[in-house]
Design a protein around this motif. Structure first.
Motif, PDB file in Angstrom:
ATOM      1  N   THR A  67       0.835  -1.208   0.000  1.00 38.75           N
ATOM      2  CA  THR A  67       0.000   0.000   0.000  1.00 38.75           C
ATOM      3  C   THR A  67       0.866   1.253   0.000  1.00 38.75           C
ATOM      4  O   THR A  67       0.603   2.214  -0.734  1.00 38.75           O
ATOM      5  N   TYR A  68       1.930   1.230   0.810  1.00 40.31           N
ATOM      6  CA  TYR A  68       2.796   2.404   0.957  1.00 40.31           C
ATOM      7  C   TYR A  68       3.498   2.754  -0.360  1.00 40.31           C
ATOM      8  O   TYR A  68       3.496   3.916  -0.800  1.00 40.31           O
ATOM      9  N   VAL A  69       4.105   1.747  -1.009  1.00 36.37           N
ATOM     10  CA  VAL A  69       4.836   2.056  -2.242  1.00 36.37           C
ATOM     11  C   VAL A  69       3.872   2.469  -3.365  1.00 36.37           C
ATOM     12  O   VAL A  69       4.220   3.302  -4.208  1.00 36.37           O
ATOM     13  N   CYS A  70       2.641   1.919  -3.370  1.00 36.00           N
ATOM     14  CA  CYS A  70       1.653   2.327  -4.369  1.00 36.00           C
ATOM     15  C   CYS A  70       1.250   3.784  -4.169  1.00 36.00           C
ATOM     16  O   CYS A  70       1.143   4.553  -5.141  1.00 36.00           O
ATOM     17  N   GLN A  71       1.041   4.182  -2.906  1.00 38.18           N
ATOM     18  CA  GLN A  71       0.675   5.570  -2.630  1.00 38.18           C
ATOM     19  C   GLN A  71       1.799   6.500  -3.042  1.00 38.18           C
ATOM     20  O   GLN A  71       1.564   7.544  -3.684  1.00 38.18           O
ATOM     21  N   ARG A  72       3.031   6.145  -2.693  1.00 37.67           N
ATOM     22  CA  ARG A  72       4.155   7.005  -3.040  1.00 37.67           C
ATOM     23  C   ARG A  72       4.330   7.099  -4.565  1.00 37.67           C
ATOM     24  O   ARG A  72       4.678   8.159  -5.098  1.00 37.67           O
ATOM     25  N   GLN A  73       4.077   6.014  -5.272  1.00 37.68           N
ATOM     26  CA  GLN A  73       4.220   6.053  -6.722  1.00 37.68           C
ATOM     27  C   GLN A  73       3.170   6.967  -7.353  1.00 37.68           C
ATOM     28  O   GLN A  73       3.460   7.703  -8.298  1.00 37.68           O
ATOM     29  N   ILE A  74       1.962   6.921  -6.823  1.00 35.59           N
ATOM     30  CA  ILE A  74       0.905   7.821  -7.314  1.00 35.59           C
ATOM     31  C   ILE A  74       1.314   9.276  -7.072  1.00 35.59           C
ATOM     32  O   ILE A  74       1.149  10.141  -7.951  1.00 35.59           O
ATOM     33  N   GLU A  75       1.877   9.541  -5.898  1.00 34.57           N
ATOM     34  CA  GLU A  75       2.325  10.903  -5.600  1.00 34.57           C
ATOM     35  C   GLU A  75       3.458  11.326  -6.540  1.00 34.57           C
ATOM     36  O   GLU A  75       3.541  12.486  -6.941  1.00 34.57           O
ATOM     37  N   ARG A  76       4.318  10.393  -6.910  1.00 31.15           N
ATOM     38  CA  ARG A  76       5.412  10.712  -7.834  1.00 31.15           C
ATOM     39  C   ARG A  76       4.870  11.003  -9.233  1.00 31.15           C
ATOM     40  O   ARG A  76       5.366  11.881  -9.936  1.00 31.15           O
ATOM     41  N   PHE A  77       3.864  10.239  -9.672  1.00 37.70           N
ATOM     42  CA  PHE A  77       3.231  10.531 -10.959  1.00 37.70           C
ATOM     43  C   PHE A  77       2.686  11.957 -10.974  1.00 37.70           C
ATOM     44  O   PHE A  77       2.864  12.696 -11.946  1.00 37.70           O
ATOM     45  N   LEU A  78       2.024  12.334  -9.889  1.00 33.33           N
ATOM     46  CA  LEU A  78       1.437  13.674  -9.815  1.00 33.33           C
ATOM     47  C   LEU A  78       2.523  14.755  -9.761  1.00 33.33           C
ATOM     48  O   LEU A  78       2.281  15.900 -10.158  1.00 33.33           O
ATOM     49  N   ALA A  79       3.710  14.384  -9.280  1.00 33.43           N
ATOM     50  CA  ALA A  79       4.830  15.338  -9.215  1.00 33.43           C
ATOM     51  C   ALA A  79       5.610  15.377 -10.518  1.00 33.43           C
ATOM     52  O   ALA A  79       6.626  16.073 -10.612  1.00 33.43           O
ATOM     53  N   GLY A  80       5.159  14.613 -11.534  1.00 31.61           N
ATOM     54  CA  GLY A  80       5.820  14.634 -12.835  1.00 31.61           C
ATOM     55  C   GLY A  80       7.023  13.738 -12.933  1.00 31.61           C
ATOM     56  O   GLY A  80       7.854  13.906 -13.833  1.00 31.61           O
ATOM     57  N   GLN A  81       7.161  12.766 -12.027  1.00 31.95           N
ATOM     58  CA  GLN A  81       8.293  11.850 -12.056  1.00 31.95           C
ATOM     59  C   GLN A  81       7.981  10.615 -12.908  1.00 31.95           C
ATOM     60  O   GLN A  81       6.822  10.306 -13.170  1.00 31.95           O
ATOM     61  N   GLU A  82       9.044   9.914 -13.351  1.00 27.91           N
ATOM     62  CA  GLU A  82       8.955   8.691 -14.157  1.00 27.91           C
ATOM     63  C   GLU A  82       8.388   8.933 -15.556  1.00 27.91           C
ATOM     64  O   GLU A  82       8.992   8.617 -16.557  1.00 27.91           O
TER      65      GLU A  82
END
Length: 559
Positions: A67-82
């Motif tokens: 759950t934690y890594v999925c939430q962080r990945q979503i936040e990274r997408f929103l920050a324009g990462q990857e």
């Protein structure tokens, strides 16, 4: 003096995963960071109705690291990462993909009686997830959509080394093709029939009339109706229409015409469609003469009515056209904009109020996708099946337009079946070609056994460079457009090859067309001078698709 080393700056605001590695090399999340201070992810305003997603439900359920890594990945997408992913897409990752994936992981943890770690995200878990989706009772097309939205997040995690990612072989994390032939199971929207289109346009004309009154109350319903009018007569997509800017109308080089310019998020490009200005009869657009309201005038009216609301609108809505004051209980008086949900509700209300039905007597289904396909088919009909013009009107390539927007209706399938019966009869009676002998060059009396035909069984002549010399070749006034398209294509070859070679192999063709076919046709009265010039200019600026550079890269294949 040596070159100074430049150190890259790290943006500490970018979400990261606090982790370490155990003795076996597996990723382990530090226990003091789970759960994070906030479990909600804010998407902001986007093309969907979702504004936030809360991961709280799946913390403390035996799957905390996942759950934690999925939430962080979503936040990274929103920050324009990857990768550059739109907010609406990230919202779909959450509400369609991760919601189902984390539910399955939670059920799996309960079934195994232990907590799941990041190392448990393997082919075995993915196979189980696919079985779980199959058991949801939804169509395979929906299953594939859920799976695809989940996979996009997990692949990003795997590429960062947070979960195991095997890319090939029998143990690959993601199976090669879990939904075979799924594209054949999907049926897109269909265009409105002529009867449905006429009834719908009459209803729209009546429903939009209040917008012209002096004391009109600007509501979401009324603006949605106006937007449906624009959609029907421009064929634009949903999101560009909803996000129409207040400076969307631009001057067109032609008098009494304006450009409607919309921004396309997916293509990072603008889309332009020409709108006819006011006319004596106030015809809307050539494609739909039954509606008597001018689109440009309608858009200007909406801009004028919503201008007083701009100052109070949220910063991300100030540039929008479709603004209105909300009357909902949650946010009464707030300035908001027409959304996709507003459009759907307005369409349902319009259908019910005017009793619009389809051929089976069911309530007519109205959405922007159907209106876009209706627009495409109407343009295709008005241009006598010109795919190039239709594609240009849609802002697509001919291939995309033909495959996705001009799907045959019941009448077309019935006509094709009849045509197939005719061709079968011709084959049985050895009269193939008696019904139809049109060619990209004009007309041919004998495409199988003509002067330059290959004269092999079932082989059709494609030697178009010799048509002008062939005794079986004929040209009528209707063929001038194709003939001149070939003419200009031959001239274009001059810049693509050696000059002496062009003189030797191609120079005679334009001379034959000008000095013999056209001159002789005019002399005999077969061609009218005006028709010749019209066909010449049309071919010069918009050649027949067969003779375009995109379709035929070289004329040598016809030699």
């Amino acid at each position: 003096m040596g070159k100074r080393k430049t150190f890259a700056k790290t943006d500490l605001s970018i979400p990261c995963v606090e982790h370490s590695h155990d003795t076996a090399g597996n990723v382990a999340i530090l226990p003091d960071v789970i759960p994070p201070e906030t479990t909600k992810v804010e998407f902001g305003r986007n093309a969907t109705s979702s504004r936030r997603f809360d991961f709280a439900r799946w913390y403390g359920a035996g799957i905390d690291p996942i759950t934690y890594v999925c939430q962080r990945q979503i936040e990274r997408f929103l920050a324009g990462q990857e990768s550059q992913v739109r907010e609406s897409t990230v919202a779909s990752y959450c509400k369609d993909g991760l919601r189902n994936f984390l539910e399955y992981c939670m059920l799996r943890a309960k079934a195994f009686g232990r907590n799941l770690a990041l190392g448990d995200v393997s082919r075995e878990l993915i196979d189980g997830y696919l079985l779980h989706l199959a058991g949801l009772g939804v169509a395979s097309t929906t299953q594939k959509s859920i799976y695809t939205h989940t996979k996009s997040v997990l692949i990003a995690l795997g590429q960062r080394g947070l979960i195991p990612l095997i890319t090939y072989g029998d143990t690959a994390t993601f199976p090669c093709n879990p939904f075979p032939n799924n594209s054949h199971k999907y049926t897109g929207e269909t265009a409105l029939t002529k009867r449905e289109r006429n009834a719908f346009t009459v209803a729209l004309r009546q429903a939009v009339q209040p917008i012209w009154t002096d004391d009109v109350l600007v509501t979401g319903q009324l603006l949605a109706i106006a937007l449906l009018v624009v959609a029907l007569h421009t064929g634009r997509n949903t999101t560009p229409l909803l996000e129409m800017a207040r400076d969307c109308l631009h001057q067109h080089p032609k008098d009494n015409t304006m450009f409607l310019v919309l921004w396309k998020r997916r293509g990072y490009n603008s889309s332009k469609v020409a709108l006819r200005g006011e006319s004596d009869v106030e015809r809307l657009v050539e494609s739909t003469p039954s509606v008597r309201t001018n689109v440009e005038r309608l858009i200007r009216r909406v801009i004028a009515l919503t201008e007083p609301l701009v100052a109070e609108a949220p910063s991300d809505l100030k540039g929008r056209v479709w603004l209105y004051r909300s009357r909902a209980q949650k946010k009464p008086g707030q300035i908001t904009a027409v959304s996709n949900e507003t459009l759907l509700q307005a369409a349902v209300k319009l259908v019910a109020e005017y009793g619009l039905t389809d051929s089976d007597g069911n309530p007519l289904r109205i959405n922007i996708s159907r209106l876009r396909k209706t627009f495409a088919n109407r343009i295709f009909e008005l241009t006598d099946g010109d795919l190039t013009i239709t594609a240009a009107a849609l802002g697509n390539t001919p291939q995309v337009a033909g495959q996705n927007y001009l799907a045959p209706d019941k009448n077309a399938r019935r006509n094709w079946r009849f045509m197939g019966e005719v061709l079968v009869q011709e084959l049985l009676t050895r009269t193939i070609g008696e019904t139809y002998k049109d060619t990209p060059m004009g007309r041919c009396a004998d495409p199988e056994n003509g002067q330059y035909a290959p004269k092999r069984e079932h082989a059709i002549c494609m030697n178009f460079l010799n048509c002008l010399r062939c005794k079986h070749y004929a040209v009528t006034a209707d063929d001038l457009y194709k003939l001149f398209s070939f003419y200009f294509r031959v001239l274009a070859e001059r810049s693509r090859m050696d000059k002496r070679r062009w003189e030797r192999e191609y120079a005679h063709i334009p001379r034959l067309i000008d000095r013999y076919i056209i001159a002789e046709g005019l002399r005999r009265g077969i061609f009218k001078a005006a028709a010749v010039e019209a066909a010449r200019e049309r071919a010069r600026h918009q050649p027949h698709p067969f003779w375009s550079m995109d379709l035929i890269s070289s004329l040598e294949i016809f030699a």
